[in-house]
Design an enzyme around this catalytic site. Structure first.
Site, mmCIF file in Angstrom:
data_model
loop_
_atom_site.group_PDB
_atom_site.id
_atom_site.type_symbol
_atom_site.label_atom_id
_atom_site.label_comp_id
_atom_site.label_asym_id
_atom_site.label_seq_id
_atom_site.Cartn_x
_atom_site.Cartn_y
_atom_site.Cartn_z
ATOM 1 N N ASP A 126 14.046 0.369 -13.306
ATOM 2 C CA ASP A 126 13.018 0.752 -14.283
ATOM 3 C C ASP A 126 12.597 -0.379 -15.223
ATOM 4 O OD1 ASP A 126 12.468 3.444 -13.583
ATOM 5 O OD2 ASP A 126 14.433 4.009 -14.356
ATOM 6 N N ASP A 193 8.292 6.892 -8.078
ATOM 7 C CA ASP A 193 8.112 6.345 -9.435
ATOM 8 C C ASP A 193 8.203 4.813 -9.460
ATOM 9 O OD1 ASP A 193 9.475 8.784 -9.025
ATOM 10 O OD2 ASP A 193 10.182 8.902 -11.074
#
Ligand code: GLY
Length: 412
Positions: A126, A193
């Site tokens: 991330d 994602d």
């Protein structure tokens, strides 16, 4: 007596006429709120709201980032390692961008610098979310070279997760300390994602000219395009790969309703990620993927007229399911970029994004001043299965909402 009755009748009629007139004026007023008026109103409100949010957290040492609200209604604060840590400073940068106020710039700098150690992280995919939204926005707006160095360092950490046999960056580790993830039996899980972390690599390529960043980003995008999407451009949330052969082991969900369903935020990440990959590569493969995903969203019969999706396009009890304001905000922001490359759909995409932004700007989604623990938007769904962020404010909904408004402001 007759006179009294007459007087009462006159008063009732006069009152009815006055009410009708007032209603008409209100209706006219709400109808004629121009784009500029709406943007000004929401940014002014957001400044007040974020001032109150900062007031709530400023004493904390180390400085923590506000992520959302707990089940008990308390502020949910997170350290720099949390995947959402970049959104709060990112939103502060958008507040600064909107009016060039030194006050917001200083606040954005303070919360951005609190994330400096993110650049060393190698156990998370991330880093794009965490660094690009904080240091990345900071660099775009200030051209501070120190921010650029953090982005490059972070990109080097991110590519340590690249698995060349598969051609993707690994999303989640599967070591025993990973809670529920460790229990799923995955080898190399990749989530849709992860498309959102590629822009950090494209920035690092731009700054260093080292082709490794470009090659990893495009390999990841190609592999995702090949394995994460169904024929109708809906997506599987998780694809698990075999690290030895590169083959797909399974296609599943983690945050969606079921493996075969289409999780709303996953669709939004895919739309945004492929749009961004097209802007960075100008490869028509990614444009056609982004157009396909946009078409899936915009023609989906289960999306209500206001275009704020339910948390999963296939949630079992529609219309009695929570909506996800975060998915709506991400979708609006992505469409406002994509429209530029799709002249034949420009009007439609702009209208769709505008409809989302206007709805999010109503009392139904916009918090009341001082409420919502200082967050701007209500009604997002983080992970419905954990029950922790169900129909709650989330920092990433605020981030993409202000980002979309900021893009809209610059468009004709
Ligand atoms: N992993 C990002 C999300 O929950 O949408």
């Amino acid at each position: 007596m007759k006179k009294l009755k007459l007087l009462i009748a006159i008063l009732i009629i006069a009152n009815t006429i006055a009410c009708k007139k007032e209603k008409k004026e209100i209706a006219t007023d709400s109808k004629i709120e121009t784009k500029q008026e709406l943007i000004n109103r929401v940014f002014t409100f957001s400044e007040l709201q974020y001032d109150s949010l900062i007031h709530r957290i400023e004493g904390n040492m180390p400085l923590l980032q506000p992520r959302g609200v707990t089940e008990d209604g308390d502020l949910r604060l997170k350290p720099f390692q949390d995947w959402t840590s970049g959104f709060f400073p990112g939103t502060l940068w958008y507040l600064y961008k909107n009016n060039n106020s030194e006050n917001w710039k200083n606040k954005a700098i303070k919360f951005t610098l609190a994330l400096d150690s993110v650049k060393y992280i190698t156990n998370s995919h991330d880093l794009g979310f965490m660094l690009n939204n904080s240091f990345g926005n900071g660099y775009q707006l200030t051209k501070n070279d120190a921010y650029k160095e953090v982005l490059i360092h972070g990109a080097r950490s991110l590519i340590t997760r690249y698995r060349p046999v598969i051609g993707t960056i690994q999303s989640w580790d599967t070591t025993p300390d990973m809670g529920w993830i460790s229990k799923r039996g995955w080898d190399t899980p990749v989530i849709v994602d992860n498309m959102m972390n590629l822009d950090l690599l494209f920035r690092a390529f731009e700054y260093t000219k080292d082709s490794i960043f470009y090659n990893v980003a495009t390999a990841h995008a190609k592999t995702t395009l090949q394995h994460h999407f169904r024929a109708d451009y809906s997506s599987f949330h998780v694809v698990d790969y075999d690290s030895k052969t590169g083959k797909v082991r399974s296609r599943e969900t983690a945050q969606g309703h079921v493996d075969s369903s289409s999780w709303a935020r996953g669709q939004a990440w895919g739309l945004y990620g492929f749009t961004q990959t097209y802007t960075n590569t100008k490869d028509s493969l990614y444009l056609s993927q982004a157009k396909g995903i946009a078409n899936y969203i915009m023609t989906n019969k289960k999306v209500p007229k206001d275009h704020i999706p339910y948390w999963d396009y296939d949630a079992p009890n529609i219309p009695n399911e929570p909506r996800d304001a975060s998915a709506a905000a991400i979708t609006a922001s992505a469409l406002l970029t994509l429209q530029e490359f799709v002249p034949e759909k420009r009007t439609e995409m702009m209208a769709y994004a505008e409809s989302i932004l206007r709805k999010l700007s109503t009392d139904e989604y916009l918090a009341a001043f001082g409420k919502n623990q200082g967050f701007i938007l209500k009604h997002s769904v983080g992970n419905i299965h954990t029950g922790e962020e169900n129909d709650k404010p989330l920092n990433y909904a605020d981030y993409y909402f202000l980002e979309a408004l900021s893009k809209w402001k610059e468009l004709e």
